[in-house]
Design a protein around this motif. Structure first.
Motif, mmCIF file in Angstrom:
data_model
loop_
_atom_site.group_PDB
_atom_site.id
_atom_site.type_symbol
_atom_site.label_atom_id
_atom_site.label_comp_id
_atom_site.label_asym_id
_atom_site.label_seq_id
_atom_site.Cartn_x
_atom_site.Cartn_y
_atom_site.Cartn_z
ATOM 1 N N PRO B 53 0.837 -1.203 0.000
ATOM 2 C CA PRO B 53 0.000 0.000 0.000
ATOM 3 C C PRO B 53 0.874 1.257 0.000
ATOM 4 O O PRO B 53 2.028 1.207 0.425
ATOM 5 C CB PRO B 53 -0.777 -0.120 1.314
ATOM 6 N N GLN B 54 0.301 2.370 -0.481
ATOM 7 C CA GLN B 54 1.104 3.597 -0.580
ATOM 8 C C GLN B 54 1.171 4.353 0.748
ATOM 9 O O GLN B 54 2.099 5.118 0.972
ATOM 10 C CB GLN B 54 0.537 4.543 -1.650
ATOM 11 N N SER B 55 0.157 4.148 1.601
ATOM 12 C CA SER B 55 0.227 4.867 2.870
ATOM 13 C C SER B 55 -0.521 4.098 3.947
ATOM 14 O O SER B 55 -1.248 3.155 3.673
ATOM 15 C CB SER B 55 -0.370 6.267 2.714
ATOM 16 N N GLY B 56 -0.299 4.529 5.193
ATOM 17 C CA GLY B 56 -0.935 3.869 6.320
ATOM 18 C C GLY B 56 0.085 3.150 7.182
ATOM 19 O O GLY B 56 1.243 3.007 6.799
ATOM 20 N N ALA B 57 -0.388 2.699 8.339
ATOM 21 C CA ALA B 57 0.502 1.994 9.263
ATOM 22 C C ALA B 57 -0.006 0.574 9.470
ATOM 23 O O ALA B 57 -1.218 0.323 9.481
ATOM 24 C CB ALA B 57 0.546 2.734 10.596
ATOM 25 N N GLU B 63 6.087 -5.263 15.794
ATOM 26 C CA GLU B 63 6.698 -4.713 14.577
ATOM 27 C C GLU B 63 5.747 -3.701 13.943
ATOM 28 O O GLU B 63 4.556 -3.990 13.774
ATOM 29 C CB GLU B 63 6.956 -5.860 13.603
ATOM 30 N N THR B 64 6.265 -2.516 13.592
ATOM 31 C CA THR B 64 5.413 -1.521 12.939
ATOM 32 C C THR B 64 5.965 -1.177 11.567
ATOM 33 O O THR B 64 7.147 -0.876 11.423
ATOM 34 C CB THR B 64 5.300 -0.240 13.786
ATOM 35 N N VAL B 65 5.090 -1.253 10.568
ATOM 36 C CA VAL B 65 5.482 -0.964 9.190
ATOM 37 C C VAL B 65 4.815 0.340 8.778
ATOM 38 O O VAL B 65 3.609 0.499 8.948
ATOM 39 C CB VAL B 65 5.011 -2.094 8.252
ATOM 40 N N ASP B 66 5.613 1.270 8.248
ATOM 41 C CA ASP B 66 5.060 2.528 7.747
ATOM 42 C C ASP B 66 5.037 2.444 6.222
ATOM 43 O O ASP B 66 6.077 2.540 5.566
ATOM 44 C CB ASP B 66 5.947 3.688 8.213
ATOM 45 N N PHE B 67 3.826 2.253 5.668
ATOM 46 C CA PHE B 67 3.724 2.011 4.234
ATOM 47 C C PHE B 67 4.139 3.214 3.389
ATOM 48 O O PHE B 67 4.414 3.069 2.209
ATOM 49 C CB PHE B 67 2.292 1.599 3.863
ATOM 50 N N SER B 74 15.360 -5.989 5.316
ATOM 51 C CA SER B 74 15.377 -6.792 6.546
ATOM 52 C C SER B 74 13.987 -6.797 7.196
ATOM 53 O O SER B 74 13.543 -7.817 7.712
ATOM 54 C CB SER B 74 16.405 -6.226 7.521
ATOM 55 N N GLN B 75 13.284 -5.658 7.126
ATOM 56 C CA GLN B 75 11.952 -5.615 7.719
ATOM 57 C C GLN B 75 10.954 -6.432 6.897
ATOM 58 O O GLN B 75 10.117 -7.150 7.456
ATOM 59 C CB GLN B 75 11.455 -4.164 7.838
ATOM 60 N N ILE B 76 11.068 -6.348 5.588
ATOM 61 C CA ILE B 76 10.174 -7.130 4.728
ATOM 62 C C ILE B 76 10.312 -8.613 5.059
ATOM 63 O O ILE B 76 9.324 -9.326 5.252
ATOM 64 C CB ILE B 76 10.502 -6.879 3.238
#
Ligand SMILES: Nc1ncnc2c1ncn2[C@@H]1O[C@H](COP(=O)(O)OP(=O)(O)O)[C@@H](O)[C@H]1O
Ligand SMILES: [Mg+2]
Lengths: 231, 244
Positions: B53-57, B63-67, B74-76
């Protein structure tokens, strides 16, 4: 006539062992490595560092040019340029080396297209399944996609390999004493061109037939997982 | 806990996910329902980062991903190890045996010793009723068996969540039942799951939470009882549409 056959066949065969087979094997081995590297670079999408990505795009452009060049010019002309032409700008090879270089680059160009096509033929769902268990790009490529692609690529690669066996006859034109050259020399002495060229044709056919049989078994092995016995 | 906040995914000509805010609780089975083209697969695949996605959390446990940012590799990889994925058409690796399909990830991603990975794989095969198929190839098994193997492949990674994208849509009813039975067992063992399905009986009986998606938006988020017993007009139409 029987004597001529018995005397000249071993000589032609020996030229095959000494030149035709090494030329083919070494060139194909190098050509295959060139093909795989070329195909992998051309399907890759570099990300991150823009300078690196820019250089990478340049490399891809260069490789496209290489493949185009070797597929759009005659092999004989390529041999002449490398062996007779390059010395003019101070680059000199002995005939055998010139042969290896030219045949490797030529077969590498053709096979890179084969390998590239085979890799693209593996469905995206295989990449996705492999990514979904946390594999890296490299792991997906070499453990999942490449082994499957190789099976797809085997028949066209075998074609290139068998084609190369016959194409090495062109090496006679750059003074390599391979089978065809030897048969020409014998024919010039005994005035039996029909017989000599028939013999050399048969020897080529024997080599190629052995390869085709090897291909058959290799294909069978590589397809061991596709046969459906059902349930 | 998985939590999505303001997640947006836009294709060139289509808004596939439109401000998605939702939670998928741990140790529960969330079922995602919705008409075809609603964005269910896009939503599910975003959790495994197969879609970006282009945006959102996106938060999954710690673990927190900032889109909106470029994600480090490494996070992926880390997020993918936390989320097992089961596909509609199972997507087993055809050139590997059943055992190798299951142990591929544990050995080469988790770097487990081969013997240990094989022992776990055999245990999982027993659980799904397919012990004995270890040395066969996927093409020698039926679709239902292959789907159960692909569930083992996901389980072998010991993920925090397992995501199912219409796991039985390509199967005959009889084979579907075998696969749903495996899902039911997983749900009862408190495995955290998110399941996209069109099987209403499964949703009603197994789900602890229902999320209804339409046009890239979440139109319902609640319990199966609310969903099935007190449907809104739109949900009522949807449920009626599932019957003939
Ligand atoms: N790669 C893509 N490019 C453009 N549109 C896409 C792509 N993938 C999906 N879509 C569109 O996004 C919408 C949601 O798709 P999807 O998540 O697969 O729906 P569902 O799983 O609910 O059937 C659909 O309208 C689909 O056409
Ligand atoms: Mg879908």
């Amino acid at each position: 006539m029987w004597n001529t056959i018995v005397n000249s066949t071993p000589e032609i065969f020996w030229a095959g062992i000494k030149f035709t087979i090494p030329l083919t094997l070494i060139s194909f081995a190098i050509g295959f490595v060139i093909a795989v590297v070329t195909a992998l670079v051309r399907i890759s999408h570099p990300k991150g560092n823009p300078i690196f990505a820019g250089l990478w795009e340049l490399l891809k452009l260069f490789l496209s040019f290489y493949v185009w060049l070797f597929r759009s010019t005659p092999l004989l002309v390529q041999l002449f340029i490398v062996f007779f032409g390059l010395p003019n700008i101070g680059i000199q090879f002995d005939a055998f080396t010139a042969g290896i270089i030219t045949f490797s680059l030529n077969t590498g160009a053709y096979c890179s297209e084969t390998v590239r096509g085979a890799i693209s033929s593996i469905p995206d769902s295989q990449w996705e399944a492999a990514y979904s268990i946390g594999m890296t790009y490299r792991q997906v490529l070499f453990r999942i996609v490449f082994p499957q692609a190789l099976r797809v690529a085997l028949p066209p690669l075998s074609n290139s390999f068998i084609g190369l066996v016959k194409d090495t006859s062109l090496a006679s034109s750059i003074t390599i004493l391979e089978m065809f050259m030897v048969s020409q020399q014998i024919a010039a002495k005994n005035y039996e061109p029909l017989l000599m060229y028939s013999i050399v044709a048969i020897v080529y056919a024997v080599f190629c037939t052995v390869l085709s049989i090897a291909q058959y078994y290799l294909e069978k092995y590589m397809s061991r997982y596709v046969q459906v016995t059902g349930e | 806990m998985i939590r999505l906040e303001h997640v947006d995914k836009q294709y060139a000509d289509h808004h596939a996910l439109n401000d998605i805010n939702v939670e998928f609780p741990e140790h529960e089975t969330t079922v995602i329902l919705g008409p075809s083209g609603a964005g269910k697969s896009t939503l599910l695949r975003s959790l495994n980062l197969l879609e970006r996605p282009q945006s959102g959390a996106y938060q999954i446990n710690d673990e927190t991903v900032d889109f909106s940012k470029e994600l480090p590799t490494s996070q992926i990889l880390r997020v993918r190890r936390k989320t097992g994925m089961v596909f509609q058409s199972w997507n087993l690796f055809p050139h590997l045996t059943i055992l190798q399909n299951i142990t591929e990830g544990p050995i080469h991603v988790l770097k487990q010793p081969k013997a240990q990975a094989e022992q776990v794989a055999t245990e999982l095969l027993k659980q799904v009723g397919l012990d004995g198929t270890q040395h066969r190839y996927p093409s020698q098994l039926s679709g239902g068996q292959q789907q159960r193997i692909s569930i083992c492949r996901a389980l072998a990674m010991n993920p925090e969540y397992i995501l199912f994208d219409e796991p039985t849509s390509a199967l005959d009813p009889e084979l579907e039942a075998q696969v749903l039975h495996v899902l039911l067992n997983l749900a009862q063992s408190k495995q955290s799951m998110v399941v996209v399905t069109h099987n209403m009986e499964f949703a009603r009986r197994v789900a602890t939470k229902i999320v209804f998606v339409e046009d890239g938006k979440i139109e319902f988020d609640g319990t199966p009882a609310e969903f099935f017993d007190h449907p809104t007009e739109r949900i009522h139409d949807f449920l009626n549409g599932m019957q003939f």
